[in-house]
Scaffold this motif. Sequence first.
Motif, PDB file in Angstrom:
ATOM      1  N   LYS A  39       0.834  -1.204   0.000  1.00  0.00           N
ATOM      2  CA  LYS A  39       0.000   0.000   0.000  1.00  0.00           C
ATOM      3  C   LYS A  39       0.868   1.253   0.000  1.00  0.00           C
ATOM      4  N   THR A  42       2.651   1.515  -3.602  1.00  0.00           N
ATOM      5  CA  THR A  42       1.816   1.585  -4.797  1.00  0.00           C
ATOM      6  C   THR A  42       0.770   2.688  -4.733  1.00  0.00           C
ATOM      7  N   GLU A  43       0.312   3.041  -3.552  1.00  0.00           N
ATOM      8  CA  GLU A  43      -0.723   4.068  -3.441  1.00  0.00           C
ATOM      9  C   GLU A  43      -0.191   5.363  -2.845  1.00  0.00           C
TER      10      GLU A  43
END
Length: 87
Positions: A39, A42-43
Amino acid sequence: MRENVEHRAITLGVYIAQTGATVRRAAEVYSVGKSTVHKDVTERLRSIDPVLYAQVNTILQTNKSERHLRGGEATRKKYAELAEAKK
């Protein structure tokens, strides 16, 4: 609290970019979960540092495309060790 999350995302991103580490390896080194690493890089990293995100994303895509090879090698090594132990 948010600063710690952003700092962690950047730290994980730099580690992966420098070493080419997998998500599992980064999680192990930094004592966080795989989901947390994924998370973060990637985010969260996308909005924090887009340049670093692009580098990390390239490495993650490479790791994803090679994971079946690493899994096969691990299986081969496992059975080779079992065969050696029986001797």
